[in-house]
Structures are given as C-alpha cells and as structure tokens.
Design an enzyme around this catalytic site. Structure first.
Site, PDB file in Angstrom:
ATOM      1  CB  CYS A  97       5.840  -1.344   0.280  1.00 42.74           C
ATOM      2  SG  CYS A  97       6.944  -1.114  -1.122  1.00 42.74           S
ATOM      3  CG  ASN A 128      -1.082   1.313  -2.964  1.00 41.62           C
ATOM      4  OD1 ASN A 128      -0.407   1.501  -3.956  1.00 41.62           O
ATOM      5  ND2 ASN A 128      -1.676   0.157  -2.698  1.00 41.62           N
TER       6      ASN A 128
END
Ligand code: MG
Length: 311
Positions: free
Chosen positions: A253, A262
């Site tokens: 992230c 993701n």
C-alpha cells in the site's frame, strides 16, 4: 498439508453469474514493489497471467520514467508482448505524451486517473481537483477519437489520509465528469483500504440512481484493513461485475506502512468459485504464477490462498 479441494459451490441469487477480473498486478502491483524487474520478466508475467484465463491484464504505465523507474520500460514491454486473442491489455496513461507512446506500440485500451479529493489531486497530479479534468479530458477525447477504450480510475473514493471520510456525492460528481469526457469505464478506488461494506453499497447504489450503467463500473479495493473481500461482496450485491485485483497481492500500500495492498486475485477467485460465479481463471496456474513472481521479487506473496496452496 494441502486442503481437500476447491471450495464448495453455493450460488446466491442476488449475485452476478459471471465476473470480469481486471488484473492489475503487472502495473499497479509492480509499480509499488521496490525490486525493479527486467522487461523480459514483466513480459513473462503478463503472458502467464493471460494464459491463466484472466480476461483483462493491465500491462504497464506510460508515466515519466523519473517518477516510476519500475515502469520506465513500458514501450519495450508492450512491443515484446505476445498478445492472446480475446485478452485485453490496457495501459495507464497520464497525459498526451503518454498516449502517443502507448498508441505507438499498438495499445488499444488505456486508463486515466483522477482523484475524488483535492488533497490527493494536488499530491498525485500536481494540480487542484477543480482543474484535474483540464488535463485528463483532452487525453480521453484523443484516445476515443482513435477508437480506444478508456477507463477512468478514481482515487480516494471512500477515505483520504488528509481529508478523512469522502462523501459518495462527491465521488459521483467525479464519475459523471469522467463519463461526460468519454470514458467507457470507471474504477472506484479505495486507495488506502479503509472502506467498509456499507460505504461501498452507498456509493454504488448512488451511482445507479444517477443512471451510471453498472456494466461500466469496476471496484478497486485494498486489503490494508482486511476489508477487501467483504467490500467486494458488497459491490457484487449492488450489481457490480468488474473487480480489480492483483496476482499474489502484488504491490504494497503506497500510502500506509503496510505490506498488504491490492486485493489478491487468488483470494478473489477462491470466493467467486465458492459462490458459483464464473471467472474463467485457472486458480492452480495463477497460484504457480504468483509464487514464481514473488520469487523473482525476493519476497513472499501476501495472498492467503497462495500461501495455502503454493507448493
Ligand atoms: Mg491498487
């Protein structure tokens, strides 16, 4: 010990019978990985993902090389790629120069990106939210005039680290601007992974009441707070049938000190298989692919399903 088999299929009436998985591992995933891979490895990754049955494999991004060194070889990757018939290979394009470069190597589908918050627009696009479409709309128009499909990514659709909760009405306005500019699809991004299922339903349902066709809407969840699959199920029950995910969970992230970014494609496929929803994806081949690319990156895949099934 390996589990006894794939999940038991229990279909639900209020869910789509088929989902399009929009695989972003080679672009969004690698963009957020620190280890830089050679173009040949990226090409092999994209070709393997397509061979797994993924219908859309977002391939790379034509951004300034000094901004994202990992993707400086975008033209080489697209030129070297053997494209499978029936598989779509969109690329991210931030501006007119990027579009020219993408068209030059035979790309037939692009994606642009805008923000649902002013703070992120200023940081990521270098301009206020109020003027982001001045940069994006001409790229969309040019691409459409060339016959290209254009997806509009919207960042920070649910929460923003500087502004907090993001109101659905504001996101809907940005979506309307993208569609008015000519975008053929949308991707609602939970960029920092803070959304919960009620928020997802509120936004998707609002878009529906404003006449946005559900077959143009995709969702892009991050698993930073463990909500990605719950949010996916919420989106499915609201009529969304395009889900973004990243093989093996590639890509941390970028806006939180977390290894989990993701939504992992394998985790998504496991759930969709169990719900009796068709994806066309060969889960075993995908697990092998994610284990292989994790090895190239020198780190373990974040996908729970890959951890459970990889040999
Ligand atoms: Mg992402």
């Amino acid at each position: 010990m390996r589990p006894p088999g794939l999940p038991v299929r229990v279909s639900q009436q209020d869910l789509p019978s088929r989902v399009t998985i929009w695989e972003v591992g080679a672009r969004d995933g690698l963009q957020n990985e620190s280890a830089v891979l050679p173009a040949a490895t990226k090409i092999e990754l994209i070709e393997r993902l397509a061979a797994c049955g993924l219908p859309v494999v977002e391939a790379t991004s034509f951004v300034r090389p000094d901004r994202i060194p990992q993707l400086a070889d975008a033209a080489d990757v697209m030129a070297g790629l053997h494209r499978l018939p029936g598989v779509r290979y969109p690329v991210l394009v931030p501006n007119a120069r990027g579009l020219d470069a993408a068209v030059g190597v035979g790309v037939d589908e692009i994606a642009v990106f805008v923000s649902a918050t002013d703070s992120f627009a200023r940081r990521n696009l270098g301009r206020p939210m109020a003027s982001q479409m001045e940069m994006t709309a001409p790229v969309v128009a040019q691409a459409r005039s060339l016959g290209l499909g254009v997806r509009g990514y919207v960042s920070m659709c649910f929460g923003d680290p500087w502004e907090g909760v993001v109101e659905p009405a504001r996101v809907a306005e940005v979506c309307a601007e993208l569609l008015a500019a000519g975008c053929t699809g949308l991707s609602l991004g939970d960029t920092i992974g803070v959304a919960t299922p009620g928020q997802v339903r509120a936004l998707v349902d609002l878009l529906g009441t404003r006449g946005v066709p559900m077959d143009s809407v995709g969702v892009h969840f991050h698993d930073t707070y463990g909500q990605a699959l719950a949010n996916t199920l919420a989106a499915l029950t609201s009529g969304v049938a395009t889900i973004d995910s990243s093989a093996g969970g590639l890509g941390g992230c970028p806006y939180a000190e977390s290894a989990t970014g993701n939504l992992a494609t394998e985790d998504l496929v496991w759930m969709l298989d169990g719900l009796g929803i068709e994806t066309g994806v060969d889960l075993a081949a995908l697990v092998d692919t994610s284990a292989w690319i994790a090895d190239r990156l020198g780190r373990a895949p974040t996908s729970r399903v890959v951890q459970a099934l990889a040999r």
